[in-house]
Design a protein around this motif. Structure first.
Motif, PDB file in Angstrom:
ATOM      1  N   SER A  30      27.103  22.624   9.000  1.00 51.10           N
ATOM      2  CA  SER A  30      27.426  23.157  10.053  1.00 51.10           C
ATOM      3  C   SER A  30      28.451  23.653  10.398  1.00 51.10           C
ATOM      4  CB  SER A  30      27.265  21.872  11.296  1.00 51.10           C
ATOM      5  OG  SER A  30      25.890  21.331  11.276  1.00 51.10           O
ATOM      6  N   LEU A  31      29.683  23.160  10.020  1.00 49.98           N
ATOM      7  CA  LEU A  31      30.931  23.901  10.032  1.00 49.98           C
ATOM      8  C   LEU A  31      31.149  24.923   9.154  1.00 49.98           C
ATOM      9  CD1 LEU A  31      33.148  20.351   9.526  1.00 49.98           C
ATOM     10  CD2 LEU A  31      33.396  21.883  11.584  1.00 49.98           C
ATOM     11  N   ALA A  39      28.875  27.161   8.377  1.00 53.41           N
ATOM     12  CA  ALA A  39      27.995  28.021   9.245  1.00 53.41           C
ATOM     13  C   ALA A  39      28.796  28.811  10.121  1.00 53.41           C
ATOM     14  CB  ALA A  39      26.655  27.637   9.618  1.00 53.41           C
ATOM     15  N   ARG A  40      29.819  28.215  10.709  1.00 48.60           N
ATOM     16  CA  ARG A  40      30.716  28.590  11.710  1.00 48.60           C
ATOM     17  C   ARG A  40      32.006  29.297  11.057  1.00 48.60           C
ATOM     18  NH1 ARG A  40      27.370  24.880  13.413  1.00 48.60           N
ATOM     19  NH2 ARG A  40      26.403  25.298  15.528  1.00 48.60           N
ATOM     20  N   GLY A  41      32.023  29.260   9.538  1.00 45.84           N
ATOM     21  CA  GLY A  41      33.310  29.965   9.149  1.00 45.84           C
ATOM     22  C   GLY A  41      34.402  29.059   9.006  1.00 45.84           C
ATOM     23  N   HIS A  42      34.226  27.581   8.941  1.00 43.65           N
ATOM     24  CA  HIS A  42      35.220  26.796   8.449  1.00 43.65           C
ATOM     25  C   HIS A  42      35.065  26.469   7.111  1.00 43.65           C
ATOM     26  CE1 HIS A  42      36.094  26.120  12.773  1.00 43.65           C
ATOM     27  NE2 HIS A  42      34.899  25.978  12.861  1.00 43.65           N
ATOM     28  N   THR A  92      27.076  18.692  16.105  1.00 49.35           N
ATOM     29  CA  THR A  92      27.953  19.387  17.133  1.00 49.35           C
ATOM     30  C   THR A  92      29.170  19.105  17.317  1.00 49.35           C
ATOM     31  OG1 THR A  92      25.541  19.737  18.295  1.00 49.35           O
ATOM     32  CG2 THR A  92      27.341  19.845  19.566  1.00 49.35           C
ATOM     33  N   CYS A  95      31.895  20.373  15.140  1.00 50.11           N
ATOM     34  CA  CYS A  95      32.126  21.848  15.303  1.00 50.11           C
ATOM     35  C   CYS A  95      33.012  22.041  16.420  1.00 50.11           C
ATOM     36  CB  CYS A  95      30.886  22.430  15.323  1.00 50.11           C
ATOM     37  SG  CYS A  95      29.816  22.528  13.663  1.00 50.11           S
ATOM     38  N   ASN A  96      32.323  21.219  17.668  1.00 52.20           N
ATOM     39  CA  ASN A  96      33.212  21.294  18.903  1.00 52.20           C
ATOM     40  C   ASN A  96      34.832  20.953  18.762  1.00 52.20           C
ATOM     41  OD1 ASN A  96      30.984  22.331  20.345  1.00 52.20           O
ATOM     42  ND2 ASN A  96      30.644  20.280  21.005  1.00 52.20           N
TER      43      ASN A  96
END
Length: 122
Positions: free
Chosen positions: A22-23, A25-28, A116, A119-120
């Motif tokens: 998940s991380l 996928a968000r570019g982390h 979630t 990621c937040n």
């Protein structure tokens, strides 16, 4: 953001892998660091400090290892880790108030599904 996820890896830790994907996928940038026993503590601290993540998540799944993870959190702070240190998993969730009260090394305790939440935080 650089993120380190630390937990038991005696078998693949699917929870950590879900959070990592998940991380990512968000570019982390994510590094999974095994912490299979207390004898791994020095190496975990060394790897975390050399990676310099802004966020470290500890996967506190097993009640029997709760104290080890608390000692790891304290060792990270003694080793000069100054980023955000969070913990999640069943043990952390059920003991969130006492962990935050008794172990100031933790900045937060994640309650609920980790994908979630992490990621937040990131």
């Amino acid at each position: 953001m650089k993120v380190a996820l630390v937990g038991a890896e005696l078998e693949e830790n699917l929870g950590i892998r879900y959070m990592a994907s998940s991380l990512e996928a968000r570019g982390h940038q994510v590094q999974i660091i095994p912490f299979n026993s207390e004898s791994d503590m020095e190496e975990v601290v060394r790897v975390v400090l050399s990676h310099s993540p802004e966020l470290v998540g500890l996967s506190m799944v097993f009640t029997s290892r709760g104290r080890e993870f608390c000692r790891l959190a304290e060792a990270l702070r003694k080793g000069s880790y100054s980023g955000h240190l969070t913990a999640g998993g069943p043990f952390a969730s059920f003991n969130c108030e006492s962990l935050l009260r008794d172990f100031p090394a933790f900045d937060s305790i994640a309650l609920g599904e980790g994908e979630t939440l992490i990621c937040n935080l990131a």
